[in-house]
Design an enzyme around this catalytic site. Structure first.
Site, PDB file in Angstrom:
ATOM      1  CB  SER A   1      -6.291   0.369   0.720  1.00 22.22           C
ATOM      2  OG  SER A   1      -7.969   0.227   1.457  1.00 22.22           O
ATOM      3  CG  ASP A   2      -7.479  -6.470   0.592  1.00 23.70           C
ATOM      4  OD1 ASP A   2      -8.690  -6.667   0.225  1.00 23.70           O
ATOM      5  OD2 ASP A   2      -6.707  -7.294  -0.288  1.00 23.70           O
ATOM      6  CB  ALA A   3     -11.343  -4.901   3.713  1.00 22.32           C
TER       7      ALA A   3
ATOM      8  CG  HIS B   1      -2.242  -1.268   0.651  1.00 26.46           C
ATOM      9  ND1 HIS B   1      -2.340  -2.202   0.842  1.00 26.46           N
ATOM     10  CD2 HIS B   1      -3.177  -0.570   0.394  1.00 26.46           C
ATOM     11  CE1 HIS B   1      -3.698  -2.568   0.649  1.00 26.46           C
ATOM     12  NE2 HIS B   1      -3.842  -2.346   0.480  1.00 26.46           N
TER      13      HIS B   1
ATOM     14  CB  ALA C   1      -4.314  -3.016   3.422  1.00 27.75           C
TER      15      ALA C   1
END
Length: 945
Positions: free
Chosen positions: A242-244, A221, A246
């Protein structure tokens, strides 16, 4: 509130270019409004008439999480079709269902988080089901097709906006938010980046999602690769989501930054444009962004850059042009065409691995269909809710007639006796309302809870006979006679309440643990043991009950009985997508669970005409020697059973091909965290052993002859052609594959590498002439000495055939290329991570922003080799840039150390580098060997004098 006037607002003028309209809207937003846009759930701006917007609609193989929808085969099954045009049609159908569902439920989003283009490097990865292939070329071909289907064909407006997952080098669930993938430059460019690059360059990608893991010591990230690579591949704005959770991981689990303000600012500057964190609650992300602005870590220009990218996607989706959006009326849901496509995809995904002539089955065959998956149509975390359902048992009964099909599930039939002599009892649930998990849709299905409206388990003298299935490693499910699985709800009580195991935290799995003269029954979802209390059976931390399983019938007995009475046995084995291998959980072995092995042995002993049908998200290592036929399909969606029956009956000739290597044994596998596909000889590209079944393998009910191979080099391409002729008796598909191999490479190159493929339908006697125009650049490798792509001059073998190992035709072409040059170490020195070979080394971050360094991967010393370093007329000094503490030993050609360098004292931190120099005498061309000892980071080696 002042009403907006569309006629005076340029951002609403469809005649203006998107860029000008975005500039206009951006200029009207306040800093507070811009900040709020950066959370996944961007709020409406009522004063401008701008609606709320959500990033992230899951749609990996159908619309997920939002209720009933058409369910297509899992992604790995779509990869097994080797059919981009089919997958494009699947993507088109999914995007139309999204539009149709959104017209009724505005929770359904148009920013689609699919497809997954992570390469299937390691078959024990828990999310193997989500990817397409271990090969970058095949992965990008399938992913490109799916994104084009999702996008739609209009030149301006997109039906949905696909986001690729998960950037980058992400193939482990074990400690996924804290592990670092050590990716050397050649692997980075030749393998991990390649599938993303080719798909993005094809023009139907709206963005990417960074993965939870770190790459070379730096969280994805805050990866510099987002700017250095991703955004250079297209002129379109890309939205990075972004991923959850992260963003919070940057501080909470990875400890990469001290504060969330620093972490959020770093992610935004690196290229993350939308923050998926804390569910629908945007307040924490907004607070962090405002804190970063106040501290001078961000500027409003940084916000503008991210908001611009989001708005670019929203304009392309037609949000601001309701009268001009060509996709507004293109929604289609559960149409006959979609049902037929789901069946076609399921048929094309089936791979015939072995056939000694038992298939196809004659119309009058008496069939025993047995196994834990014989009457199942399994879903996974990224499935929609089934509208239609077809199991192998249902498909075979419909195709051959129910009177010719016998069924035995093979679960053990048990009652659980308590220490008092009573048995667990499942009360009747008369009048209970039928409920299907997820049928109403949920923005976050992880929040769905188990049912508490059904009666709690009790005990009595007779008890209830339960179906016990062991899915491996002692992980059990227990099913009541009415078909419901025992589950635990939030109140801690056991009920027969779940139609299937499922959910983010699976509440339907147990383990029997030996204890005294019986067993404790541990509920794996809560980690608590089952106890019997006055108010019913529940899980608790105290007073666990001691159970004795009383077996009424072993599954093998029922299977053997059914098998003995049949002409042919079809054993349906494989995995449950929620158990022992899924997101958050890697597999531990290639072997089938022992219970399923026993069922297979029982069927084979009772009837030699035993067909193994593996329905699984993964490859398995199965002893196929005494089995006359073996098939594999991923979980095939709503039409899986019908498709399998049609293939077994010969209505359809199987033509799926393996999208990844099937290894024969766990011993063939590298470590799950070893991402060096070159050094560890991973995937079909480098594996030197004998696979159980090779990449690209798949049989047919027809046969095919290959001929007339020609190849010539012209206009910057290698033009290859050959013919494929059906020599069989049935119309069938063949998947013709073209591979290349460098004949005399100066560095390790793939044993063979896929250049292209065609899936063609041929009638008996029909011939297809196939042509491939392969750019010469496709033969290049990443030259670490020059830090760029290079085509090496010399011969390249071209191999045409039916799999990576079933090569039917060969020829060789000679390419000019660029000559191999020694490393110019006098001018550039040695970038530490640019090695040719390594042992015991991990690549780490040189700084938190950019650059690589190397360090020993563990307590043992590490070694690096840099081939063909040109010292010219001679050098007298070597200089190293290091941080930490330890030593660097420099030697030439593997001889004794010429110089040993070590900091006088440890540096103050891992990013505080010092330069150390020592005398060395070298001239001409030599291989440089570096030995690293201790927790030392090495960034660069220079030579002078």
């Amino acid at each position: 509130m002042t009403a907006h006037t569309p006629s005076t607002e340029p951002f609403r003028d469809p005649q203006l270019p998107f860029a000008k309209r975005i500039d206009d809207l951006l200029s009207r937003l306040t800093p507070q409004e811009k900040t709020a846009f950066l959370h996944q759930f961007a709020p409406a701006v009522e004063r401008l008439g701008v609606a709320a917007f959500r990033t992230g609609q899951e749609a990996l193989h159908g619309v997920a999480w939002m209720g009933p929808a058409t369910v297509f085969p899992q992604a790995v099954g779509l990869g097994a079709t080797w059919n981009p045009e089919l997958v494009r049609r699947v993507g088109d159908a999914v995007s139309r269902e999204i539009r149709a569902m959104r017209a009724k439920d505005d929770r359904v989003g148009l920013n689609v988080w699919s497809p997954t283009v992570n390469l299937l490097r390691h078959p024990l990865w828990g999310r193997n089901e989500e990817g397409y292939s271990e090969d970058p070329k095949l992965t990008s071909a399938i992913a490109t097709a799916y994104t084009h289907g999702l996008r739609g064909e209009h030149p301006t407006y997109w039906r949905t906006a696909p986001v690729l997952k998960h950037w980058l080098a992400h193939n482990n669930e074990t400690d996924r938010s804290t592990t670092s993938s050590s990716v050397r430059p050649r692997v980075l460019h030749e393998y991990d980046l390649r599938a993303f690059r080719d798909t993005v360059e094809a023009g139907a990608v709206a963005g990417v999602m960074p993965a939870y893991n770190l790459v070379n010591g730096r969280p994805n990230h805050v990866s510099p690769y987002l700017a250095e690579h991703l955004r250079t591949w297209t002129e379109q704005e890309l939205l990075v989501c972004s991923d959850a959770g992260a963003p919070s991981n940057l501080v909470d689990s990875e400890h990469y930054f001290d504060t969330h303000e620093e972490a959020t600012a770093a992610a935004l500057v690196a290229g993350v444009d939308s923050f998926t964190d804390h569910g629908t609650d945007s307040s924490q992300i907004i607070g962090r962004l405002r804190g970063a602005l106040e501290r001078g870590l961000l500027t409003e220009a940084d916000l503008d850059t991210a908001v611009r990218r989001q708005l670019s996607v929203r304009f392309r989706l037609g949000e601001f042009d309701p009268g001009h959006d060509p996709h507004e009326a293109t929604g289609a849901f559960d149409t006959p065409a979609h049902r037929a496509l789901a069946l076609e995809a399921a048929e094309q995904a089936i791979v015939l691995l072995k056939n000694d002539g038992v298939l196809p089955l004659a119309p009058d065959t008496r069939i025993a269909v047995v196994g834990l998956l014989a009457d199942e149509c399994k879903l996974d975390w990224y499935s929609g809710t089934l509208l239609h359902r077809s199991t192998p048992l249902e498909g075979l009964s419909e195709r051959f007639g129910a009177e010719r099909v016998e069924f035995a599930e093979g679960a053990d039939r048990v009652r659980l006796r308590t220490s008092t002599g009573a048995f667990l009892r499942v009360p009747d649930a008369e009048g209970a309302v039928e409920e299907v998990r997820g049928a109403e849709g949920a923005l976050d299905p992880a929040l769905l809870r188990g049912r508490t409206d059904l009666p709690v388990l009790t005990t009595d003298a007779a008890g209830t006979e339960l179906a016990l299935a062991d899915w491996g490693e002692g992980v059990l499910t227990l099913r009541a006679p009415d078909g419901r699985y025992l589950s635990v709800a939030d109140d801690g009580f056991l009920r027969a309440s779940a139609e299937q195991p499922g959910g983010w935290f699976v509440q339907e799995t147990f383990r029997l643990e030996p204890h005294a003269n019986g067993h404790l029954l541990k509920h794996l979802g809560t980690g608590r043991h089952v106890c019997v209390s006055a108010d019913g059976v529940k899980v608790a931390d105290e007073d666990p009950e001691v159970f004795e399983p009383v077996v009424a019938e072993r599954g093998e007995e029922a299977v053997a009985r059914a098998a003995a009475a049949a002409d042919v046995v079809v054993v349906v084995a494989g995995n449950d997508p929620y158990i022992n291998g899924r997101e958050t959980e890697d597999r531990t072995t290639l072997r089938l669970p022992e219970q399923q092995e026993r069922l297979l042995r029982a069927a084979r002993a009772a009837n030699p005409a035993t067909v193994l049908a593996l329905v699984a998200a993964y490859p398995y290592a199965v002893d196929c020697a005494e089995l006359p036929a073996v098939l594999w399909t991923a979980h095939g969606g709503q039409a899986a059973g019908t498709a399998l029956a049609r293939v077994l009956a010969g209505d359809v000739s199987p033509a799926g091909r393996l999208p990844q290597t099937w290894y024969a044994d766990d011993a063939d596998l590298p470590g799950l965290l070893d991402y060096d596909v070159i050094g560890a000889r991973q995937t079909y590209l480098y594996f030197e052993g004998t696979p159980l079944f090779p990449f690209g393998h798949g049989l047919s009910y027809a046969s095919f002859a290959y001929g007339d191979l020609t190849a010539r080099v012209e206009d910057g391409a290698v033009r290859v052609s050959f013919s494929v002729t059906s020599t069989g008796d049935v119309t069938a598909d063949e998947v013709a594959q073209l591979y290349a191999r460098a004949v005399e490479a100066s560095v390790p190159r793939p044993r063979r590498e896929l250049l292209g493929h065609r899936r063609v339908t041929l009638a008996p006697g029909e011939t297809a002439e196939l042509g491939f125009d392969v750019p010469v650049t496709a033969f290049a490798f990443w030259d670490v000495a020059q830090d760029r792509w290079r085509v090496e001059p010399g011969g390249y073998a071209l191999l045409a055939g039916a799999s990576s190992e079933d090569v039917r035709l060969r020829t060789t072409v000679t390419l000019d290329g660029e000559p191999t040059l020694p490393r110019a170490v006098l001018t550039t020195g040695l970038a530490a991570a640019g090695f040719d070979e390594q042992r015991g080394i991990a690549i780490v971050d040189r700084t938190k922003v950019s650059g690589d360094a190397v360090t020993p991967a563990g307590p043992e010393p590490g070694e690096l080799v840099y081939r063909a370093c040109d010292f010219g007329r001679g050098v007298s000094r070597v200089t190293v840039e290091v941080a930490g503490e330890g030593t660097v030993e420099v030697s030439l050609d593997g001889g004794p150390a010429h110089a040993v360098l070590s900091p006088a004292a440890p540096t103050s931190g891992p990013y505080d580098y010092v330069s150390l120099s020592a005398s060395i005498a070298a001239s001409g061309v030599h291989d440089v060997y570096l030995g690293l000892r201790g927790p030392l980071r090495l960034a660069h080696v220079g030579f002078s004098g």
